[in-house]
Design a protein around this motif. Structure first.
Motif, PDB file in Angstrom:
ATOM      1  N   UNK A 153      15.991  24.266  42.018  1.00 25.97           N
ATOM      2  CA  UNK A 153      14.530  24.299  41.975  1.00 25.97           C
ATOM      3  C   UNK A 153      13.918  25.386  42.850  1.00 25.97           C
ATOM      4  N   UNK A 154      14.749  26.112  43.589  1.00 21.21           N
ATOM      5  CA  UNK A 154      14.228  27.221  44.394  1.00 21.21           C
ATOM      6  C   UNK A 154      14.857  28.541  43.945  1.00 21.21           C
ATOM      7  N   UNK A 155      16.136  28.729  44.242  1.00 16.89           N
ATOM      8  CA  UNK A 155      16.805  29.993  43.909  1.00 16.89           C
ATOM      9  C   UNK A 155      16.904  30.221  42.400  1.00 16.89           C
ATOM     10  N   UNK A 156      17.334  29.199  41.663  1.00 18.37           N
ATOM     11  CA  UNK A 156      17.467  29.364  40.211  1.00 18.37           C
ATOM     12  C   UNK A 156      16.102  29.573  39.563  1.00 18.37           C
ATOM     13  N   UNK A 157      15.099  28.824  40.029  1.00 15.73           N
ATOM     14  CA  UNK A 157      13.744  28.974  39.484  1.00 15.73           C
ATOM     15  C   UNK A 157      13.244  30.399  39.684  1.00 15.73           C
ATOM     16  N   UNK A 158      13.570  30.983  40.838  1.00 13.61           N
ATOM     17  CA  UNK A 158      13.170  32.366  41.106  1.00 13.61           C
ATOM     18  C   UNK A 158      13.879  33.325  40.145  1.00 13.61           C
ATOM     19  N   UNK A 159      15.139  33.027  39.837  1.00 10.24           N
ATOM     20  CA  UNK A 159      15.887  33.859  38.884  1.00 10.24           C
ATOM     21  C   UNK A 159      15.325  33.722  37.471  1.00 10.24           C
ATOM     22  N   UNK A 160      14.891  32.522  37.101  1.00  7.62           N
ATOM     23  CA  UNK A 160      14.273  32.341  35.777  1.00  7.62           C
ATOM     24  C   UNK A 160      13.016  33.208  35.664  1.00  7.62           C
ATOM     25  N   UNK A 161      12.229  33.248  36.743  1.00  7.39           N
ATOM     26  CA  UNK A 161      11.035  34.090  36.752  1.00  7.39           C
ATOM     27  C   UNK A 161      11.406  35.572  36.674  1.00  7.39           C
ATOM     28  N   UNK A 162      12.489  35.948  37.349  1.00  9.36           N
ATOM     29  CA  UNK A 162      12.948  37.338  37.314  1.00  9.36           C
ATOM     30  C   UNK A 162      13.384  37.725  35.908  1.00  9.36           C
ATOM     31  N   UNK A 163      14.070  36.813  35.225  1.00 15.19           N
ATOM     32  CA  UNK A 163      14.478  37.079  33.844  1.00 15.19           C
ATOM     33  C   UNK A 163      13.248  37.266  32.954  1.00 15.19           C
ATOM     34  N   UNK A 222      20.111  32.240  31.085  1.00 18.41           N
ATOM     35  CA  UNK A 222      19.574  31.070  31.783  1.00 18.41           C
ATOM     36  C   UNK A 222      20.682  30.257  32.432  1.00 18.41           C
ATOM     37  N   UNK A 223      21.796  30.080  31.720  1.00 16.12           N
ATOM     38  CA  UNK A 223      22.928  29.335  32.282  1.00 16.12           C
ATOM     39  C   UNK A 223      23.483  30.050  33.513  1.00 16.12           C
ATOM     40  N   UNK A 224      23.618  31.375  33.394  1.00 16.36           N
ATOM     41  CA  UNK A 224      24.117  32.154  34.533  1.00 16.36           C
ATOM     42  C   UNK A 224      23.156  32.035  35.713  1.00 16.36           C
ATOM     43  N   UNK A 257      32.100  29.547  37.426  1.00  8.75           N
ATOM     44  CA  UNK A 257      31.461  29.163  36.176  1.00  8.75           C
ATOM     45  C   UNK A 257      30.357  30.147  35.814  1.00  8.75           C
ATOM     46  N   UNK A 258      29.602  30.625  36.819  1.00 11.32           N
ATOM     47  CA  UNK A 258      28.536  31.615  36.551  1.00 11.32           C
ATOM     48  C   UNK A 258      29.125  32.890  36.003  1.00 11.32           C
ATOM     49  N   UNK A 284      19.631  41.628  31.520  1.00  9.22           N
ATOM     50  CA  UNK A 284      19.439  40.573  32.522  1.00  9.22           C
ATOM     51  C   UNK A 284      20.195  40.846  33.817  1.00  9.22           C
ATOM     52  N   UNK A 285      21.116  41.798  33.821  1.00  8.69           N
ATOM     53  CA  UNK A 285      21.983  42.011  34.977  1.00  8.69           C
ATOM     54  C   UNK A 285      21.258  42.259  36.304  1.00  8.69           C
TER      55      UNK A 285
END
Length: 221
Positions: free
Chosen positions: A102-112, A123-125, A160-161, A172-173
C-alpha cells in the motif's frame, strides 16, 4: 524519459518523501494525524482542480492532470502511512507485505501510469518489487529502529518479481530500476552472514549510479 515525465516522477517522489518523513519528524501522534489529514484533503482538492498553495501539491496537481493518475493509489499511501504512525513492530511478514503493497507498490503503480503503461505483467512486477523494497527498507532501518527486529529477507519475493521480466513491456522498466539498489543490499547482507547490524551495510555504494546506467542501457531491471 521525457522531461515532462521526469518532472512528474519528481513530484511523486517528493509526495512520498513528505509522507515518509512525518513519522520521524513528530513527537506526538496527533501532529502526525494532522499532517496526514492535510495531504488527504490536498489530494481531494487536487482532483477538484483546486490544489493548495504548497510546492509539492502544485507539482502533484500538474502530474495528475498530465497523466490522469488514479486517486485511489494516493489515498492508499496516505492511509497506510497514517496507520504506521503507531510505531509498533510488524506482527508477521504478511503485515509488512501489506504495508509495502500500500506504500511502495502503490507508488510504482502511479509511476507506471505516468509512463503510460497499462499492463497486467507490469502490475504484478510492481506488486512484488514494491513488497521487496518495503522489506529491505525495514531491514536497513533496523539498527536505527532497534525495536523492529522480527523481520525476514524477501528473497522469494525478489525472485518472483524477476520472473515477470520477460513479459513486462520495456516501457515499464524505468519504474523498476530501484531493484539495482535492492540487489546491492541483499548481496552485501549475504556477504556479512545476514548480520543486519554490520557497519558495512550503512555505507553507500558509490558504484550504484554506474550499475543503474548499465542496467538502463541493457534495458533490464
Amino acid at each position: 524519459m521525457p522531461a515532462e515525465s521526469r518532472t512528474s516522477a519528481f513530484a511523486l517522489r517528493a509526495f512520498n518523501v513528505e509522507l515518509a518523513q512525518v513519522k520521524d519528524s513528530i513527537t506526538q501522534k496527533t501532529t502526525g494525524l494532522m499532517r496526514m489529514q492535510f495531504w488527504r484533503e490536498a489530494v481531494e482538492d487536487i482532483y477538484c482542480d483546486n490544489p493548495p498553495h504548497q510546492p509539492v501539491a502544485t507539482e502533484l496537481w500538474k502530474a495528475v492532470k498530465r497523466h490522469k493518475l488514479t486517486k485511489m493509489w494516493f489515498m492508499k499511501i496516505i492511509d497506510e502511512r497514517e496507520k504506521n504512525l503507531d510505531d509498533r513492530a510488524y506482527r508477521n511478514i504478511q503485515e509488512l507485505e501489506a504495508y509495502a503493497e500500500n506504500t511502495q507498490s502503490a507508488l510504482l503503480y502511479l509511476t507506471l501510469e505516468m509512463l503510460g503503461v497499462r499492463d497486467i505483467h507490469a502490475d504484478h512486477a510492481a506488486s512484488h518489487i514494491g513488497k521487496a523494497q518495503g522489506i529491505v527498507t525495514c531491514l536497513r532501518a533496523t539498527p536505527y529502529h532497534s525495536t523492529r527486529q522480527k523481520v525476514f529477507l524477501p528473497m522469494d519475493i525478489c525472485m518472483l518479481a524477476r520472473s515477470f521480466s520477460k513479459k513486462v513491456p520495456v516501457k515499464a522498466y524505468p519504474a523498476f530500476f530501484c531493484t539495482v539498489a535492492l540487489e546491492d543490499y541483499l548481496s552485501n547482507i549475504q556477504k556479512v552472514d545476514f548480520n543486519i547490524f554490520h557497519p558495512s551495510l550503512q555505507k553507500k555504494n558509490t558504484l550504484l549510479p554506474l550499475h543503474l546506467y548499465i542496467r538502463s542501457w541493457k534495458k533490464r531491471y
